[in-house]
Design a protein around this motif. Structure first.
Motif, PDB file in Angstrom:
ATOM      1  N   SER A   5     -21.383   6.656  22.963  1.00 57.58           N
ATOM      2  CA  SER A   5     -20.708   6.351  24.213  1.00 57.58           C
ATOM      3  C   SER A   5     -19.854   7.562  24.589  1.00 57.58           C
ATOM      4  N   PRO A   6     -19.454   7.662  25.835  1.00 55.65           N
ATOM      5  CA  PRO A   6     -18.591   8.792  26.225  1.00 55.65           C
ATOM      6  C   PRO A   6     -17.319   8.872  25.380  1.00 55.65           C
ATOM      7  N   TYR A   7     -16.735   7.716  25.016  1.00 58.13           N
ATOM      8  CA  TYR A   7     -15.520   7.699  24.192  1.00 58.13           C
ATOM      9  C   TYR A   7     -15.813   8.292  22.816  1.00 58.13           C
ATOM     10  N   LEU A   8     -16.911   7.874  22.185  1.00 56.80           N
ATOM     11  CA  LEU A   8     -17.247   8.371  20.854  1.00 56.80           C
ATOM     12  C   LEU A   8     -17.598   9.848  20.897  1.00 56.80           C
ATOM     13  N   SER A   9     -18.273  10.257  21.933  1.00 53.73           N
ATOM     14  CA  SER A   9     -18.613  11.663  22.089  1.00 53.73           C
ATOM     15  C   SER A   9     -17.347  12.503  22.233  1.00 53.73           C
ATOM     16  N   LYS A  10     -16.415  12.039  23.042  1.00 58.23           N
ATOM     17  CA  LYS A  10     -15.145  12.742  23.232  1.00 58.23           C
ATOM     18  C   LYS A  10     -14.360  12.792  21.927  1.00 58.23           C
ATOM     19  N   SER A  11     -14.339  11.681  21.190  1.00 58.91           N
ATOM     20  CA  SER A  11     -13.638  11.629  19.899  1.00 58.91           C
ATOM     21  C   SER A  11     -14.231  12.638  18.928  1.00 58.91           C
ATOM     22  N   SER A  12     -15.546  12.690  18.866  1.00 56.71           N
ATOM     23  CA  SER A  12     -16.224  13.628  17.969  1.00 56.71           C
ATOM     24  C   SER A  12     -15.893  15.071  18.326  1.00 56.71           C
ATOM     25  N   ARG A  13     -15.919  15.378  19.606  1.00 54.47           N
ATOM     26  CA  ARG A  13     -15.577  16.741  20.050  1.00 54.47           C
ATOM     27  C   ARG A  13     -14.130  17.081  19.709  1.00 54.47           C
ATOM     28  N   GLU A  14     -13.222  16.135  19.886  1.00 54.49           N
ATOM     29  CA  GLU A  14     -11.807  16.360  19.578  1.00 54.49           C
ATOM     30  C   GLU A  14     -11.623  16.636  18.089  1.00 54.49           C
ATOM     31  N   ILE A  15     -12.308  15.871  17.260  1.00 52.36           N
ATOM     32  CA  ILE A  15     -12.194  16.073  15.812  1.00 52.36           C
ATOM     33  C   ILE A  15     -12.694  17.460  15.435  1.00 52.36           C
ATOM     34  N   THR A  16     -13.851  17.865  15.930  1.00 51.97           N
ATOM     35  CA  THR A  16     -14.371  19.188  15.575  1.00 51.97           C
ATOM     36  C   THR A  16     -13.480  20.298  16.133  1.00 51.97           C
ATOM     37  N   ARG A  17     -12.895  20.086  17.285  1.00 56.90           N
ATOM     38  CA  ARG A  17     -11.972  21.081  17.857  1.00 56.90           C
ATOM     39  C   ARG A  17     -10.760  21.264  16.945  1.00 56.90           C
ATOM     40  N   ILE A  18     -10.195  20.163  16.473  1.00 56.20           N
ATOM     41  CA  ILE A  18      -9.026  20.233  15.589  1.00 56.20           C
ATOM     42  C   ILE A  18      -9.399  20.890  14.259  1.00 56.20           C
ATOM     43  N   LEU A  19     -10.537  20.507  13.690  1.00 53.97           N
ATOM     44  CA  LEU A  19     -10.971  21.120  12.437  1.00 53.97           C
ATOM     45  C   LEU A  19     -11.171  22.628  12.620  1.00 53.97           C
ATOM     46  N   ASP A  20     -11.747  23.028  13.746  1.00 54.47           N
ATOM     47  CA  ASP A  20     -11.915  24.451  14.041  1.00 54.47           C
ATOM     48  C   ASP A  20     -10.568  25.147  14.178  1.00 54.47           C
ATOM     49  N   MET A  69      -5.905   6.825  14.505  1.00 50.82           N
ATOM     50  CA  MET A  69      -5.352   7.277  13.222  1.00 50.82           C
ATOM     51  C   MET A  69      -5.384   8.806  13.159  1.00 50.82           C
ATOM     52  N   PHE A  70      -6.513   9.390  13.534  1.00 53.00           N
ATOM     53  CA  PHE A  70      -6.662  10.835  13.524  1.00 53.00           C
ATOM     54  C   PHE A  70      -5.733  11.468  14.560  1.00 53.00           C
ATOM     55  N   HIS A  71      -5.710  10.901  15.741  1.00 55.23           N
ATOM     56  CA  HIS A  71      -4.865  11.416  16.823  1.00 55.23           C
ATOM     57  C   HIS A  71      -3.386  11.389  16.412  1.00 55.23           C
ATOM     58  N   ALA A  73      -2.178  11.484  13.377  1.00 52.45           N
ATOM     59  CA  ALA A  73      -1.975  12.520  12.363  1.00 52.45           C
ATOM     60  C   ALA A  73      -1.848  13.888  13.025  1.00 52.45           C
ATOM     61  N   LYS A  74      -2.661  14.130  14.055  1.00 53.86           N
ATOM     62  CA  LYS A  74      -2.583  15.402  14.783  1.00 53.86           C
ATOM     63  C   LYS A  74      -1.229  15.546  15.456  1.00 53.86           C
ATOM     64  N   GLU A  75      -0.797  14.508  16.141  1.00 53.37           N
ATOM     65  CA  GLU A  75       0.479  14.550  16.861  1.00 53.37           C
ATOM     66  C   GLU A  75       1.659  14.742  15.910  1.00 53.37           C
ATOM     67  N   ASN A  76       1.556  14.176  14.698  1.00 53.95           N
ATOM     68  CA  ASN A  76       2.633  14.282  13.707  1.00 53.95           C
ATOM     69  C   ASN A  76       2.482  15.496  12.804  1.00 53.95           C
ATOM     70  N   LYS A  77       1.505  16.362  13.146  1.00 53.30           N
ATOM     71  CA  LYS A  77       1.234  17.560  12.353  1.00 53.30           C
ATOM     72  C   LYS A  77       0.962  17.204  10.893  1.00 53.30           C
ATOM     73  N   GLU A  78       0.181  16.138  10.700  1.00 57.87           N
ATOM     74  CA  GLU A  78      -0.171  15.669   9.355  1.00 57.87           C
ATOM     75  C   GLU A  78      -1.691  15.677   9.137  1.00 57.87           C
ATOM     76  N   ILE A  79      -2.381  16.581   9.814  1.00 55.90           N
ATOM     77  CA  ILE A  79      -3.839  16.635   9.700  1.00 55.90           C
ATOM     78  C   ILE A  79      -4.262  16.895   8.258  1.00 55.90           C
ATOM     79  N   LEU A  80      -3.639  17.850   7.588  1.00 59.65           N
ATOM     80  CA  LEU A  80      -4.035  18.173   6.219  1.00 59.65           C
ATOM     81  C   LEU A  80      -3.795  16.975   5.282  1.00 59.65           C
TER      82      LEU A  80
END
Length: 86
Positions: A5-20, A69-71, A73-80
């Motif tokens: 779905s567009p939501y899942l696609s956007k989520s996947s792109r966001e995750i890979t962007r953050i990992l990059d 949950m991922f978002h 963690a990103k906002e709280n600078k707790e990705i690692l």
């Protein structure tokens, strides 16, 4: 075939962007290529309701049952910490 779905696609792109951004190596596993792969992922996350994207660090399941949950963690600078890397 499984389509995102567009939501899942956007989520996947966001995750890979953050990992990059964090220069974290990752492997994308396309669950649409085989039913076996799809079933293996669902077994690893311990629920038949699991939908992509899902994140693992090796064999350790990190999430994402809910992209929030991922978002968060990103906002709280707790990705690692979320990725079980610290």
């Amino acid at each position: 075939s499984i389509s995102l779905s567009p939501y899942l696609s956007k989520s996947s792109r966001e995750i890979t962007r953050i990992l990059d951004t964090y220069k974290i190596k990752y492997e994308i596993i396309d669950i649409s290529v085989s039913l076996k792969t799809f079933q293996e992922i669902r077994m690893k996350v311990s629920t038949l309701k699991a939908q992509p994207p899902q994140i693992f660090n090796g064999r350790d399941y990190c999430g994402v049952r809910d992209f929030e949950m991922f978002h968060k963690a990103k906002e709280n600078k707790e990705i690692l910490k979320f990725l079980k890397m610290e």
